[in-house]
Design an enzyme around this catalytic site. Structure first.
Site: not given
Ligand code: AMP
Length: 193
Positions: A14, A90
C-alpha cells in the site's frame, strides 16, 4: 474530486503504490499508520496509547481512529485536491464513517484499489521489512496477529465495497511498475466516468 482507498493486508504494498499515486495524480496522502507512528516518535499521549495497540498487532479503537481522521480532513485544506487513503478504513464502522465525512464535503470514495497477495508472500515481505524498518510491529509474533486481524476484521470491507461497485482487485505480486500500471488503468477508467 478523486478519492482513492488503497486497500490490502499488511505488507501488500500500500505504501509503495501510494507514493506513485501521489506523484501521478497529485493527491493528498493520508496514511493512518504513519500519523500514529509520528505521535509515537513525538512521545505524545495519543502516541503512548496508540503504541499499546500497535505493538500488540491490534487495531486502534474505531471511535478514536475516526476522530483522528476527521481532524485531519478538517484541518488540511490541501485534501480538497483529492485524497489517497492508505491504511484507512480497516473496519466496516470506519468505512461508514468515511462515507459520512466525505459526504459532508460533497464528495465520496471514487475507487478502492485492493492489492491481493497471499499470506505466505506477505509474511515473507514483512519479516524482510522488519530487519530494517525498526517498527515495533514487524516481528514474527505481531505479524501473525496483524494478519489474523486483517482476515477477521478488515477483509470484510472487500465485500462492502464490491456491493457498491467501487472495489477493484489488483494482483499485488510481480514488479512494482507492473502493479502500478494495472492500478493506473483502473483509476483512469473511473476518472473518465
Ligand atoms: P500500517 O502502517 O497501516 O500498517 O498501520 C500500523 C498499525 O497502526 C496497525 O497495525 C494498527 O495497529 C494501527 N492502525 C493504522 N491504521 C489504523 C486504522 N485505520 N484503524 C485502526 N488501527 C490502525
Amino acid at each position: 474530486m478523486l478519492n482513492l482507498v488503497i486497500f490490502g493486508a499488511p505488507g501488500s504494498g500500500k505504501g509503495t503504490q501510494s507514493e506513485r499515486l501521489i506523484d501521478e495524480y497529485g493527491l493528498y496522502h493520508i496514511s493512518t499508520g504513519e500519523v500514529l507512528r509520528k505521535h509515537i516518535s513525538d512521545g505524545t499521549e495519543l502516541g503512548k496509547l496508540a503504541d499499546s495497540y500497535i505493538s500488540k498487532g491490534q487495531l486502534i479503537p474505531d471511535e478514536l481512529m475516526i476522530e483522528i481522521l476527521a481532524d485531519i480532513l478538517e484541518n488540511n485544506p490541501e485534501a480538497e485536491k483529492g485524497i489517497i487513503f492508505d491504511g484507512f478504513p480497516r473496519t466496516i464502522a470506519q468505512a461508514e464513517a468515511l462515507n459520512k465525512l466525505l459526504q459532508k464535503h460533497g464528495s465520496e470514495v471514487t475507487a478502492v484499489l485492493g492489492l491481493e497477495v497471499d499470506d505466505d508472500e506477505l509474511i515473507d515481505r514483512l519479516v524482510k521489512r522488519g530487519k530494517d524498518s525498526g517498527r515495533s510491529d514487524d516481528n514474527p509474533e505481531t505479524i501473525k496477529k496483524r494478519l489474523d486481524v486483517y482476515h477477521s476484521t478488515t477483509s470484510p470491507l472487500r465485500e462492502f465495497y464490491q456491493k457498491v461497485g467501487t472495489y477493484h482487485p489488483i494482483k499485488g505480486t510481480g514488479s512494482v511498475e507492473d502493479i502500478f500500471e494495472d492500478i493506473k488503468s483502473r483509476v483512469n477508467s473511473v476518472k473518465e466516468k
